[in-house]
Design a protein around this motif. Sequence first.
Motif, short mmCIF file in Angstrom:
data_model
loop_
_atom_site.label_atom_id
_atom_site.label_comp_id
_atom_site.label_asym_id
_atom_site.label_seq_id
_atom_site.Cartn_x
_atom_site.Cartn_y
_atom_site.Cartn_z
N ASN A 23 0.87 -1.18 0.00
CA ASN A 23 0.00 0.00 0.00
C ASN A 23 0.91 1.23 0.00
O ASN A 23 1.47 1.61 1.03
N GLU A 25 0.33 4.38 -0.34
CA GLU A 25 -0.09 5.55 0.45
C GLU A 25 0.34 5.38 1.91
O GLU A 25 0.81 6.32 2.54
N GLU A 26 0.19 4.16 2.44
CA GLU A 26 0.61 3.91 3.83
C GLU A 26 2.12 4.09 3.98
O GLU A 26 2.59 4.68 4.96
N ALA A 28 4.01 5.99 2.11
CA ALA A 28 4.28 7.43 1.99
C ALA A 28 4.08 8.13 3.33
O ALA A 28 4.95 8.89 3.80
N TYR A 29 2.94 7.86 3.98
CA TYR A 29 2.67 8.50 5.28
C TYR A 29 3.71 8.11 6.32
O TYR A 29 4.18 8.94 7.10
N ILE A 35 0.04 13.35 1.42
CA ILE A 35 -0.54 13.34 0.06
C ILE A 35 -1.80 14.20 0.04
O ILE A 35 -2.67 14.06 0.91
N ASP A 37 -4.76 16.28 -2.80
CA ASP A 37 -5.27 16.44 -4.17
C ASP A 37 -5.58 17.91 -4.40
O ASP A 37 -6.16 18.56 -3.53
N LYS A 65 -7.50 4.61 -10.67
CA LYS A 65 -6.79 4.22 -9.45
C LYS A 65 -5.32 3.85 -9.73
O LYS A 65 -4.41 4.23 -8.99
N ARG A 68 -3.29 6.91 -10.21
CA ARG A 68 -3.07 7.58 -8.92
C ARG A 68 -1.91 6.90 -8.17
O ARG A 68 -1.00 7.56 -7.70
N ILE A 69 -1.96 5.56 -8.12
CA ILE A 69 -0.90 4.84 -7.40
C ILE A 69 0.45 5.06 -8.08
O ILE A 69 1.46 5.32 -7.40
N ILE A 72 1.74 8.63 -7.31
CA ILE A 72 2.26 8.73 -5.94
C ILE A 72 3.65 8.08 -5.86
O ILE A 72 4.60 8.65 -5.32
N THR A 73 3.76 6.89 -6.46
CA THR A 73 5.02 6.15 -6.36
C THR A 73 6.14 6.86 -7.11
O THR A 73 7.28 6.91 -6.65
#
Length: 257
Positions: A23, A25-26, A28-29, A35, A37, A65, A68-69, A72-73
């Motif tokens: 995951n 996003e997890e 990243a946090y 993150i 928008d 989706k 988006r992933i 982020i990556t």
Amino acid sequence: MKPEEHAARLIDEYCISNPKELNVEEIAYAENLFIKDAPLNNFLGMINYKESHGIITLNTNITDKGQRIFTITHEMGHFFNERNKPEWLRGCKVDDLSSFKSAKRNEDNANVFAAELLMHRPWFNDFTSKRDINFELIKEAAGYFSVSLSAAAMRYINIGKYPAAVIYSKDGFVKWSAFHDYFPFKFLLKGFAVPKESAASDFFKGNTMQTCSDLVPAKSWFPSDYKCKESTYLYEQNVAMPNYNAVLTLLWESEYT
Ligand SMILES: [Zn+2]
């Protein structure tokens, strides 16, 4: 540390053993990357960062989706690859997120990081190495790793077992292409007109395009390559991307060469 090593370190550090456990996003946090928008004029994603933390901004236009992933990556890639350098801001366009071996080294490296994190080499090899190359395999890999078809195809070109090539054509002309190290031909210029022998040309003429694999004369795609003989044929398979008026073409060697 190389981009692949940064990504592999995260997989190791967070004890992720398969793509379903990943995951981004997890992660990243957990790595102090916030993150958000927001509407962005020219960019798909942006990152502002210092050595220990950063803010990733995603364009609110992103609805897919997988996109988006990947965005982020890719932005995480800038952070891990470049956080010790004096730059502190990156804005990334659509083309930056699909570049490999381009003139923009920082963008290429962010994509290398993203490919390694999302399609970790041992996972990708496990998934693909016992299968023949074709678009069915690439589509299944894209689903399994939650990435776009072109990202899965690029990963195969870079680390897959069989020498293959991927060509992205838009409006009837080659926009980019990438080749496995052992693919025999590599001389294909951006702007080259999709050859009439290719099933991809049917799509651009508005006709129904064949989507199963078929043999095509290698010379039709590589007329300027001095190593390419008239008698050489390649397998070709195409996927239409009507929203972009584009076709993704996969080429691989036939046993008739
Ligand atoms: Zn970027």
